[in-house]
Motif scaffolding. Structure first.
Motif, PDB file in Angstrom:
ATOM      1  N   SER A  90       0.815  -1.233   0.000  1.00 57.28           N
ATOM      2  CA  SER A  90       0.000   0.000   0.000  1.00 57.28           C
ATOM      3  C   SER A  90       0.843   1.275   0.000  1.00 57.28           C
ATOM      4  O   SER A  90       0.286   2.379  -0.050  1.00 57.28           O
ATOM      5  N   TRP A  91       2.161   1.153   0.043  1.00 61.03           N
ATOM      6  CA  TRP A  91       3.024   2.344   0.058  1.00 61.03           C
ATOM      7  C   TRP A  91       3.228   2.825  -1.377  1.00 61.03           C
ATOM      8  O   TRP A  91       4.219   2.504  -2.024  1.00 61.03           O
ATOM      9  N   LYS A  92       2.275   3.623  -1.860  1.00 52.62           N
ATOM     10  CA  LYS A  92       2.256   4.001  -3.278  1.00 52.62           C
ATOM     11  C   LYS A  92       2.474   5.495  -3.476  1.00 52.62           C
ATOM     12  O   LYS A  92       2.060   6.312  -2.659  1.00 52.62           O
ATOM     13  N   LEU A  93       3.117   5.804  -4.578  1.00 54.73           N
ATOM     14  CA  LEU A  93       3.217   7.192  -5.012  1.00 54.73           C
ATOM     15  C   LEU A  93       1.838   7.678  -5.449  1.00 54.73           C
ATOM     16  O   LEU A  93       0.974   6.866  -5.817  1.00 54.73           O
ATOM     17  N   SER A 130      -2.794  -4.347  -6.379  1.00 56.64           N
ATOM     18  CA  SER A 130      -2.343  -5.156  -5.237  1.00 56.64           C
ATOM     19  C   SER A 130      -0.846  -5.034  -4.999  1.00 56.64           C
ATOM     20  O   SER A 130      -0.329  -5.571  -4.016  1.00 56.64           O
ATOM     21  N   VAL A 131      -0.142  -4.336  -5.883  1.00 53.23           N
ATOM     22  CA  VAL A 131       1.301  -4.152  -5.710  1.00 53.23           C
ATOM     23  C   VAL A 131       1.650  -2.674  -5.870  1.00 53.23           C
ATOM     24  O   VAL A 131       0.918  -1.910  -6.497  1.00 53.23           O
ATOM     25  N   SER A 132       2.745  -2.299  -5.283  1.00 54.95           N
ATOM     26  CA  SER A 132       3.279  -0.947  -5.431  1.00 54.95           C
ATOM     27  C   SER A 132       4.704  -1.048  -5.957  1.00 54.95           C
ATOM     28  O   SER A 132       5.311  -2.127  -5.939  1.00 54.95           O
ATOM     29  N   ALA A 133       5.249   0.068  -6.402  1.00 58.84           N
ATOM     30  CA  ALA A 133       6.651   0.069  -6.825  1.00 58.84           C
ATOM     31  C   ALA A 133       7.550  -0.271  -5.645  1.00 58.84           C
ATOM     32  O   ALA A 133       8.534  -0.997  -5.800  1.00 58.84           O
ATOM     33  N   TYR A 134       7.204   0.228  -4.459  1.00 57.46           N
ATOM     34  CA  TYR A 134       8.009  -0.058  -3.274  1.00 57.46           C
ATOM     35  C   TYR A 134       8.031  -1.567  -2.998  1.00 57.46           C
ATOM     36  O   TYR A 134       9.099  -2.163  -2.821  1.00 57.46           O
TER      37      TYR A 134
END
Length: 358
Positions: free
Chosen positions: A49-52, A60-64
């Protein structure tokens, strides 16, 4: 790189979250290990959930998350449920390593203590990351470790105040320490039928303090408390000063020897400077670094960045241009480190966990 078969028979269970632990799992996955990442079905790895702001909030996915999860298989288990915990125990029976970064006391609550897990597999290697040691219940985030280990106090400029590094540097360091400890245990285990599983534990705090290196020795030996001096080096000059070129680019030098300094001065038509007492030694250059910078910057501005970089590289003088990530990933060498994978139907990218070649 052709490293994908190095650990093809290694099985790892990754119970860890955030950055340090998962990056260890990715390291082994990229070397060919089978890595099973287990997440809570309702509360998965928080970094998903740590998204730009520009990222899809429904994804369901972020770059982080993608940066430190690669080539893993994913399984959802609620370890508070007996039946689902039993599934973990079954996986443990054939695993080589299990990774975790539980808060103090959670191993007992979830019934995944070292003793319980080794009851299913006596050779199991357990890799653990915590914040401030095995007996501390403090919540540990990289920012807090950068603050409390002295790193922020010496990072930044006199005007900026303490500054955090823009990557989770302590997490990255702790992960490297854990990799090293696990590799040592794998070496001890290899070919030893009587091997008994060990636990390798790394605290973020100890990883942070151990990284202080020369700054720590400057204090321990000379009582010198590092001050915020930007990108400058306390022991070397010119080193880290920023110079504008004639084409409005920014370069910096890491002049680590008198030979480097002489070659730089020769190029800038300042051959007399190395002969002057105020600049004739490293210590004198550090003492007079402001005056030296003022002299050099006027000459650097007469040349283009490409001209300077070409000459310095040809004459083995450490010099580089300040680049943003767009410029970095336009280079062939950086592009070779990019790894792509589909996760949940989404194309994800990250840089390789492997910075060695064999």
């Amino acid at each position: 790189m052709s490293n994908s078969s190095n650990f093809k028979n290694l099985k790892i269970i990754d119970l860890s979250t955030v950055l340090a632990g998962p990056s260890v799992g990715t390291f082994f996955a990229e070397l060919g290990a089978e890595v099973i990442k287990i997440e809570h079905p309702i509360y998965p790895d928080i970094t998903r959930s740590w998204k730009l702001p520009m990222e899809d909030q429904k994804s369901s996915v972020s770059a982080y998350f993608s940066s430190i999860n690669y080539m893993k298989t994913y399984q959802q288990l609620n370890l508070k449920e007996d039946a689902q915990r039993e599934q973990l125990y079954e996986l443990v029976k054939t695993a080589d390593i299990i990774l975790m970064n539980f808060k103090f006391g959670d191993q007992e609550k979830l019934k995944v203590t070292d003793e319980i897990l080794r009851g299913f597999n006596s050779q199991l290697i357990i890799g653990k990351i915590n914040g401030y040691g095995d007996k501390s219940d403090r919540v540990a985030y990289d920012l807090i470790l950068q603050a409390e280990s002295g790193i922020m106090s010496m990072n930044g400029t006199p005007e900026s105040g303490p500054v955090k590094m823009p990557v989770a540097f302590i997490d990255v360091l702790a992960a490297h320490h854990l990799k090293e400890g696990l590799l040592i245990e794998l070496f001890s285990k290899k070919g030893n039928e009587n091997y008994k599983g060990k636990s390798v534990t790394v605290s973020l705090y100890e990883a942070a303090v151990s990284s202080l290196a020369n700054q720590a020795s400057n204090y321990l030996m000379n009582n010198a408390i590092p001050q915020r001096i930007g990108s400058l080096h306390p022991n070397i000059a010119p080193y880290g000063e920023l110079f504008n070129t004639s084409d409005d680019r920014i370069i910096t030098f890491a002049i680590g020897s008198h030979t480097h300094f002489s070659k730089l001065c020769e190029y800038l038509e300042l051959s007399e400077l190395p002969l002057e007492n105020r600049f004739s030694s490293v210590q004198n250059r550090v003492k007079n670094r402001t005056e030296l910078f003022e002299i050099l910057k006027e000459k650097v501005k007469e040349h283009s960045a490409d001209e300077i970089l070409k000459y310095m590289n040809e004459h083995f003088v450490p010099c580089g241009e300040i680049k943003d990530l767009k410029a970095v990933f336009e280079t062939e060498l950086a592009q070779e480190l990019v790894r792509t994978e589909m996760i949940d139907g989404i194309e994800t990218k990250r840089v390789s966990a492997l910075a060695f070649r064999n």
